[in-house]
Design a protein around this motif. Structure first.
Motif, PDB file in Angstrom:
ATOM      1  N   VAL A 159      -1.462  62.969   5.430  1.00  0.00           N
ATOM      2  CA  VAL A 159      -3.165  62.477   5.095  1.00  0.00           C
ATOM      3  C   VAL A 159      -3.214  63.424   3.809  1.00  0.00           C
ATOM      4  CG1 VAL A 159      -5.297  62.806   4.909  1.00  0.00           C
ATOM      5  CG2 VAL A 159      -4.662  62.745   6.878  1.00  0.00           C
ATOM      6  N   LEU A 160      -2.881  64.426   3.456  1.00  0.00           N
ATOM      7  CA  LEU A 160      -3.065  64.394   1.867  1.00  0.00           C
ATOM      8  C   LEU A 160      -1.575  64.244   1.619  1.00  0.00           C
ATOM      9  CD1 LEU A 160      -3.150  68.748   2.940  1.00  0.00           C
ATOM     10  CD2 LEU A 160      -4.836  67.494   2.132  1.00  0.00           C
ATOM     11  N   ARG A 161      -0.685  63.982   1.875  1.00  0.00           N
ATOM     12  CA  ARG A 161       0.430  63.206   1.144  1.00  0.00           C
ATOM     13  C   ARG A 161      -0.079  61.658   0.074  1.00  0.00           C
ATOM     14  NH1 ARG A 161       4.910  63.940   3.640  1.00  0.00           N
ATOM     15  NH2 ARG A 161       4.017  61.674   5.123  1.00  0.00           N
ATOM     16  N   ARG A 162      -1.556  61.068   0.853  1.00  0.00           N
ATOM     17  CA  ARG A 162      -1.407  59.839   0.596  1.00  0.00           C
ATOM     18  C   ARG A 162      -2.699  60.389  -0.143  1.00  0.00           C
ATOM     19  NH1 ARG A 162      -6.103  57.527   2.207  1.00  0.00           N
ATOM     20  NH2 ARG A 162      -6.291  58.852   4.322  1.00  0.00           N
ATOM     21  N   VAL A 163      -4.022  61.113  -0.166  1.00  0.00           N
ATOM     22  CA  VAL A 163      -4.676  61.147  -1.397  1.00  0.00           C
ATOM     23  C   VAL A 163      -4.363  61.680  -2.383  1.00  0.00           C
ATOM     24  CG1 VAL A 163      -6.325  61.357   0.745  1.00  0.00           C
ATOM     25  CG2 VAL A 163      -5.383  63.164   0.165  1.00  0.00           C
ATOM     26  N   GLN A 164      -2.540  62.868  -2.019  1.00  0.00           N
ATOM     27  CA  GLN A 164      -2.532  63.390  -3.277  1.00  0.00           C
ATOM     28  C   GLN A 164      -0.894  63.024  -3.719  1.00  0.00           C
ATOM     29  OE1 GLN A 164      -3.378  67.674  -1.944  1.00  0.00           O
ATOM     30  NE2 GLN A 164      -5.662  67.906  -2.907  1.00  0.00           N
ATOM     31  N   PRO A 165      -0.908  61.520  -3.831  1.00  0.00           N
ATOM     32  CA  PRO A 165      -0.201  61.131  -4.282  1.00  0.00           C
ATOM     33  C   PRO A 165       1.186  61.854  -5.242  1.00  0.00           C
ATOM     34  CG  PRO A 165      -0.825  59.808  -5.357  1.00  0.00           C
ATOM     35  CD  PRO A 165      -1.653  60.702  -4.575  1.00  0.00           C
ATOM     36  N   SER A 166       2.567  61.677  -5.583  1.00  0.00           N
ATOM     37  CA  SER A 166       3.788  62.597  -5.970  1.00  0.00           C
ATOM     38  C   SER A 166       3.360  61.644  -7.145  1.00  0.00           C
ATOM     39  CB  SER A 166       5.263  61.650  -5.411  1.00  0.00           C
ATOM     40  OG  SER A 166       6.131  62.063  -6.573  1.00  0.00           O
ATOM     41  N   THR A 167       3.953  62.603  -8.610  1.00  0.00           N
ATOM     42  CA  THR A 167       3.655  62.099  -9.525  1.00  0.00           C
ATOM     43  C   THR A 167       4.985  60.578 -10.557  1.00  0.00           C
ATOM     44  OG1 THR A 167       5.108  63.913 -10.531  1.00  0.00           O
ATOM     45  CG2 THR A 167       2.759  64.058 -11.566  1.00  0.00           C
ATOM     46  N   ASN A 168       5.709  61.023  -9.621  1.00  0.00           N
ATOM     47  CA  ASN A 168       6.921  59.838  -9.609  1.00  0.00           C
ATOM     48  C   ASN A 168       6.151  58.640  -9.079  1.00  0.00           C
ATOM     49  OD1 ASN A 168       8.569  62.294  -9.809  1.00  0.00           O
ATOM     50  ND2 ASN A 168       8.896  61.922  -7.619  1.00  0.00           N
ATOM     51  N   ASN A 169       6.478  57.576  -9.940  1.00  0.00           N
ATOM     52  CA  ASN A 169       6.163  56.415  -9.999  1.00  0.00           C
ATOM     53  C   ASN A 169       6.774  55.810  -8.420  1.00  0.00           C
ATOM     54  OD1 ASN A 169       4.587  53.930  -9.921  1.00  0.00           O
ATOM     55  ND2 ASN A 169       5.861  53.241 -11.667  1.00  0.00           N
ATOM     56  N   GLU A 170       5.820  55.392  -7.840  1.00  0.00           N
ATOM     57  CA  GLU A 170       6.938  55.171  -6.618  1.00  0.00           C
ATOM     58  C   GLU A 170       5.648  53.850  -5.771  1.00  0.00           C
ATOM     59  OE1 GLU A 170       6.106  58.064  -3.936  1.00  0.00           O
ATOM     60  OE2 GLU A 170       7.601  59.008  -4.009  1.00  0.00           O
ATOM     61  N   THR A 171       5.245  52.780  -6.925  1.00  0.00           N
ATOM     62  CA  THR A 171       4.901  51.142  -6.338  1.00  0.00           C
ATOM     63  C   THR A 171       5.432  50.407  -6.223  1.00  0.00           C
ATOM     64  OG1 THR A 171       4.775  50.643  -8.928  1.00  0.00           O
ATOM     65  CG2 THR A 171       2.700  51.791  -8.099  1.00  0.00           C
ATOM     66  N   SER A 172       6.377  50.663  -6.274  1.00  0.00           N
ATOM     67  CA  SER A 172       7.873  49.331  -6.033  1.00  0.00           C
ATOM     68  C   SER A 172       8.389  50.124  -4.621  1.00  0.00           C
ATOM     69  CB  SER A 172       9.194  49.998  -6.391  1.00  0.00           C
ATOM     70  OG  SER A 172       9.465  51.334  -6.140  1.00  0.00           O
ATOM     71  N   HIS A 173       8.042  51.748  -3.602  1.00  0.00           N
ATOM     72  CA  HIS A 173       7.143  51.526  -2.067  1.00  0.00           C
ATOM     73  C   HIS A 173       6.353  50.907  -0.864  1.00  0.00           C
ATOM     74  CE1 HIS A 173      11.106  53.898  -2.790  1.00  0.00           C
ATOM     75  NE2 HIS A 173      10.331  54.488  -3.749  1.00  0.00           N
ATOM     76  N   HIS A 174       5.534  50.120  -2.119  1.00  0.00           N
ATOM     77  CA  HIS A 174       4.397  49.456  -1.876  1.00  0.00           C
ATOM     78  C   HIS A 174       4.224  48.022  -1.278  1.00  0.00           C
ATOM     79  CE1 HIS A 174       2.133  53.550  -1.078  1.00  0.00           C
ATOM     80  NE2 HIS A 174       2.308  53.372  -2.634  1.00  0.00           N
ATOM     81  N   TRP A 175       3.396  47.295  -0.341  1.00  0.00           N
ATOM     82  CA  TRP A 175       3.615  45.804  -0.288  1.00  0.00           C
ATOM     83  C   TRP A 175       2.029  45.059  -1.074  1.00  0.00           C
ATOM     84  CZ3 TRP A 175       3.287  46.243   5.785  1.00  0.00           C
ATOM     85  CH2 TRP A 175       4.077  46.912   6.338  1.00  0.00           C
ATOM     86  N   HIS A 176       2.422  43.693  -1.491  1.00  0.00           N
ATOM     87  CA  HIS A 176       1.463  43.689  -2.071  1.00  0.00           C
ATOM     88  C   HIS A 176       1.007  42.708  -0.984  1.00  0.00           C
ATOM     89  CE1 HIS A 176      -0.429  42.227  -5.918  1.00  0.00           C
ATOM     90  NE2 HIS A 176       0.152  40.913  -5.193  1.00  0.00           N
ATOM     91  N   LEU A 177      -0.017  42.508  -1.390  1.00  0.00           N
ATOM     92  CA  LEU A 177      -0.752  41.710  -0.890  1.00  0.00           C
ATOM     93  C   LEU A 177      -1.843  40.440  -1.427  1.00  0.00           C
ATOM     94  CD1 LEU A 177      -0.286  43.349   1.713  1.00  0.00           C
ATOM     95  CD2 LEU A 177      -2.482  42.467   2.770  1.00  0.00           C
ATOM     96  N   ASN A 178      -1.610  38.994  -1.174  1.00  0.00           N
ATOM     97  CA  ASN A 178      -2.052  38.382  -1.876  1.00  0.00           C
ATOM     98  C   ASN A 178      -3.218  37.326  -1.036  1.00  0.00           C
ATOM     99  OD1 ASN A 178      -2.474  35.472  -3.479  1.00  0.00           O
ATOM    100  ND2 ASN A 178      -0.499  35.583  -4.764  1.00  0.00           N
TER     101      ASN A 178
END
Length: 227
Positions: A120-139
């Motif tokens: 939970v903490l990792r989700r609300v306090q994300p890493s400073t690294n750019n990890e947007t490519s690891h997330h799904w994109h919903l259209n």
């Protein structure tokens, strides 16, 4: 050697022995821990102290966990993990949609609680690294989900289920709440129908170029999207 994470966890639990055991586990992981054993003391402390996550028991003396969760949510989005000794309470908690980020039944393993708190903490306090490519994109317009330029078409019901869970990562959704999200006409469907939709949705998501299974079943309760 323990490395301090700086994150501060407030454990609200009237079973003192249990609270102390849980606190030791968190301290060994490097977290700061504060213990409160009486519900009436929580809001006073919370109003004047910063905490990064709250582990909140349902059955507390002075003020119960339900009303405390509502009071905290009225002024803060701090992550809340609720605990209860009654399995049947989980469905009621989910139905009330109090805004808790996770629900745990007693008796529990302190290691599991620590692992779930860390997630939970990792989700609300994300890493400073750019990890947007690891997330799904919903259209929503296309009723599709994509990952790394690979797109998968979904039905309206499948998209509704996925969008509901993705909007609140790691929050557990009961089958009843997912029914309301998936069907806007309030039709009556069985829990088995929701399970069938989830099964088909998972199969479609397997087409995306990622090995991670982000849709998780929570035994006896429902489903969640985990990151």
């Amino acid at each position: 050697m323990t490395v301090t994470t700086q994150a501060k966890i407030l454990i609200v639990e009237d079973e003192i022995k249990l609270a102390n055991v849980l606190a030791k586990y968190f301290e060994q992981m490097g977290y700061q821990v504060e213990l409160i054993h009486h519900g009436a003391q929580v809001m006073g402390y919370f109003s004047s102290n910063h905490v990064d996550l709250i582990i909140l028991d349902l059955g507390l003396p002075g003020q119960d966990g339900l009303s405390l969760c509502k009071a905290i949510r009225a002024q803060s989005e701090v992550p809340i993990m609720m605990t209860t000794a009654r399995v049947e309470e989980i469905d009621r908690l989910l139905g009330l949609e109090l805004g808790a980020d996770d629900y745990i039944c007693k008796p529990y393993s302190p290691r599991e609680v620590c692992a779930r708190a860390k997630a939970v903490l990792r989700r609300v306090q994300p890493s400073t690294n750019n990890e947007t490519s690891h997330h799904w994109h919903l259209n929503e317009n296309q009723l599709s989900v994509s990952f790394a330029q690979v797109e998968v078409q979904l039905t309206a019901v499948e998209f509704g289920l996925l969008a509901t869970m993705v909007a609140k990562p790691n929050r557990i959704f009961s089958r009843d709440s997912l029914m309301h999200a998936a069907y806007s006409d309030d039709r009556i469907v069985s829990h088995r129908t929701i399970d069938s939709h989830i099964k088909k949705l998972r199969k479609k998501l397997e087409q995306l170029p990622t090995s991670e299974n982000k849709l998780h079943s929570v035994y006896g309760v429902g489903y969640k999207y985990g990151i």
